[in-house]
Enzyme design. Structure first.
Site, PDB file in Angstrom:
ATOM      1  N   HIS A  14      45.858  56.059  17.717  1.00 59.15           N
ATOM      2  CA  HIS A  14      46.448  54.778  18.156  1.00 59.15           C
ATOM      3  C   HIS A  14      47.960  54.901  18.001  1.00 59.15           C
ATOM      4  O   HIS A  14      48.486  54.818  16.890  1.00 59.15           O
ATOM      5  CB  HIS A  14      45.933  53.622  17.308  1.00 59.15           C
ATOM      6  CG  HIS A  14      46.445  52.276  17.737  1.00 59.15           C
ATOM      7  ND1 HIS A  14      45.630  51.173  17.804  1.00 59.15           N
ATOM      8  CD2 HIS A  14      47.663  51.843  18.111  1.00 59.15           C
ATOM      9  CE1 HIS A  14      46.332  50.123  18.207  1.00 59.15           C
ATOM     10  NE2 HIS A  14      47.584  50.520  18.394  1.00 59.15           N
ATOM     11  N   HIS A  16      51.991  54.017  19.808  1.00 62.23           N
ATOM     12  CA  HIS A  16      52.908  53.424  20.780  1.00 62.23           C
ATOM     13  C   HIS A  16      54.101  54.358  20.960  1.00 62.23           C
ATOM     14  O   HIS A  16      54.809  54.661  19.993  1.00 62.23           O
ATOM     15  CB  HIS A  16      53.401  52.057  20.298  1.00 62.23           C
ATOM     16  CG  HIS A  16      52.312  51.042  20.174  1.00 62.23           C
ATOM     17  ND1 HIS A  16      51.935  50.228  21.220  1.00 62.23           N
ATOM     18  CD2 HIS A  16      51.508  50.723  19.125  1.00 62.23           C
ATOM     19  CE1 HIS A  16      50.950  49.438  20.817  1.00 62.23           C
ATOM     20  NE2 HIS A  16      50.665  49.724  19.555  1.00 62.23           N
ATOM     21  N   LYS A 100      41.803  49.837  26.793  1.00 63.06           N
ATOM     22  CA  LYS A 100      42.272  49.006  25.690  1.00 63.06           C
ATOM     23  C   LYS A 100      42.109  47.524  26.019  1.00 63.06           C
ATOM     24  O   LYS A 100      42.579  47.050  27.055  1.00 63.06           O
ATOM     25  CB  LYS A 100      43.746  49.296  25.389  1.00 63.06           C
ATOM     26  CG  LYS A 100      44.353  48.470  24.235  1.00 63.06           C
ATOM     27  CD  LYS A 100      43.620  48.735  22.927  1.00 63.06           C
ATOM     28  CE  LYS A 100      44.176  47.868  21.789  1.00 63.06           C
ATOM     29  NZ  LYS A 100      45.368  48.445  21.165  1.00 63.06           N
ATOM     30  N   HIS A 137      41.883  45.408  20.182  1.00 66.45           N
ATOM     31  CA  HIS A 137      42.767  44.753  19.213  1.00 66.45           C
ATOM     32  C   HIS A 137      41.966  43.576  18.678  1.00 66.45           C
ATOM     33  O   HIS A 137      41.771  42.582  19.378  1.00 66.45           O
ATOM     34  CB  HIS A 137      44.059  44.288  19.878  1.00 66.45           C
ATOM     35  CG  HIS A 137      45.003  43.611  18.930  1.00 66.45           C
ATOM     36  ND1 HIS A 137      46.185  44.190  18.519  1.00 66.45           N
ATOM     37  CD2 HIS A 137      44.933  42.411  18.291  1.00 66.45           C
ATOM     38  CE1 HIS A 137      46.801  43.378  17.670  1.00 66.45           C
ATOM     39  NE2 HIS A 137      46.052  42.296  17.521  1.00 66.45           N
ATOM     40  N   HIS A 175      43.034  49.454  14.106  1.00 65.13           N
ATOM     41  CA  HIS A 175      43.845  48.952  12.984  1.00 65.13           C
ATOM     42  C   HIS A 175      43.115  47.879  12.167  1.00 65.13           C
ATOM     43  O   HIS A 175      43.570  46.754  12.039  1.00 65.13           O
ATOM     44  CB  HIS A 175      45.218  48.473  13.434  1.00 65.13           C
ATOM     45  CG  HIS A 175      45.262  47.642  14.679  1.00 65.13           C
ATOM     46  ND1 HIS A 175      44.457  46.547  14.898  1.00 65.13           N
ATOM     47  CD2 HIS A 175      46.057  47.740  15.780  1.00 65.13           C
ATOM     48  CE1 HIS A 175      44.743  46.017  16.067  1.00 65.13           C
ATOM     49  NE2 HIS A 175      45.701  46.718  16.616  1.00 65.13           N
ATOM     50  N   ASP A 247      49.047  53.312  14.682  1.00 62.75           N
ATOM     51  CA  ASP A 247      49.656  52.137  15.299  1.00 62.75           C
ATOM     52  C   ASP A 247      51.167  52.159  15.074  1.00 62.75           C
ATOM     53  O   ASP A 247      51.806  51.108  14.951  1.00 62.75           O
ATOM     54  CB  ASP A 247      49.043  50.838  14.758  1.00 62.75           C
ATOM     55  CG  ASP A 247      49.422  49.605  15.592  1.00 62.75           C
ATOM     56  OD1 ASP A 247      49.854  49.778  16.747  1.00 62.75           O
ATOM     57  OD2 ASP A 247      49.298  48.476  15.082  1.00 62.75           O
TER      58      ASP A 247
END
Length: 344
Positions: A14, A16, A100, A137, A175, A247
């Protein structure tokens, strides 16, 4: 006492990376230690189609410095107008490894997310058919629900009903921040759960006691200490349900240290050193390889990496306090304790 150990090169399930100048700045911080990563699709505009994912993958690879080895594993952003056939084609090609789900408004750049789950039923059924995982999420966005309860409520209101309605759908609850999340994931087949570096270290006191600490603010927000301890127990257990998803979420300091600061902790730079400290404190260094290098590939039906990294304990390791993005500095996560484990 163990002073050095070797594990297969880890993956981040995960991550970004953003785009443009930020992408170029933060990608080397991940590629230094990690072989692969599941890349989050919440750009502006989001990565919705296979064509979008291919273009984003090309930009990531173009930003990779010479001499570094890294494979971006692409995802699609689920919207209420997502085309099931396009998702299936992207999966079949090998380009896309997951889809996602962001409940609309749940986190950074999630305005295009799902409000009416009936509108994505066909996509979820196609994903179950082709074996493509759904990454969720796991928070509701109902303003009547306390922010510290949104993960637990999501399990009851959204996640469990979706899974029961779509048999065979493989799901990653991303997460995880609560004991509720840990218990739910452990009880399910065809399900995994990612745990971040920072949620293994901080609880909500770290954010709020002695003044607001914006660089510890993330979504899902850190919870009580009892939940952090449940996460540490899950991560260090070796249980194949759980694997690393940092994350890591870069924002320039000007947007973090702000009247309405952005959510996210940037942990790519020092994650492996932090994890070694956490696992050593739990007397569980022998399970770090499972959490960081083995359980994730097994869930995604990929081979583990053949390359290895070695972690060696010695004098405190120093990492930069910030990374310059070109648009402004990005603060590196501070675990609040010395790091003695160095990666080579």
């Amino acid at each position: 006492m163990t002073q050095s150990f070797t594990i297969r090169r880890p993956d981040d399930w995960h991550l970004h990376l953003r785009d443009g100048a930020m992408l170029r700045a933060v990608l080397p911080e991940t590629a230094r230690h990690f072989a692969r990563a599941i890349i989050m699709p919440n750009l502006v505009p989001p990565v919705v189609t296979g064509k979008d994912a291919a273009a984003y993958r090309d930009r990531i690879l173009a930003a990779l410095p010479d001499g570094m080895s890294f494979e971006p594993l692409m995802t699609l952003y689920l919207t209420e107008t997502t085309d099931a056939a396009d998702v299936a084609a992207a999966a079949k090609s090998g380009l896309v490894k997951a889809v996602k789900l962001y409940p609309a408004g749940a986190t950074t750049n999630s305005a295009s997310g799902v409000r009416d789950f009936d509108k994505v039923r066909g996509v979820l059924e196609k994903m179950a058919e082709v074996g493509l995982p759904l990454c969720v999420h796991g928070e509701v966005t109902d303003p009547a629900v306390d922010i510290f309860d949104r993960e637990a409520v999501f399990i009851d209101r959204v996640l469990d009903p979706v899974r029961k309605a779509t048999r065979g759908l493989r799901v990653v609850m991303e997460h995880i921040t609560t004991a509720n999340g840990v218990d739910y994931v452990k009880s399910q087949d065809d399900m995994g759960g990612t745990i971040t570096t920072h949620h293994l270290v901080i609880n909500r006191n770290h954010i709020l006691v002695g003044g607001i600490k914006p660089h510890y603010y993330c979504l899902p927000v850190a919870k009580r200490e009892e939940h952090r301890l449940a996460l540490v127990k899950a991560a260090t257990s070796g249980d194949p349900h759980f694997f690393l998803g940092t994350d890591s979420a870069p924002h320039i300091d000007a947007l973090k240290e702000h009247a309405c600061g952005c959510a996210g902790c940037f942990t790519a730079t020092n994650t492996m050193s932090v994890l070694a400290e956490v696992f050593e404190a739990a007397a569980a260094l022998e399970t770090l390889e499972a959490f960081a290098s083995l359980n994730g590939p097994a869930f995604y039906r990929l081979p583990p990496n053949e390359e290895t990294i070695t972690l060696t304990k010695g004098d405190p390791v120093t990492y930069p306090d910030r990374v310059d993005s070109g648009d402004g500095p990005v603060t590196v996560f501070d675990p609040g304790f010395p790091l003695h484990w160095r990666v080579s």
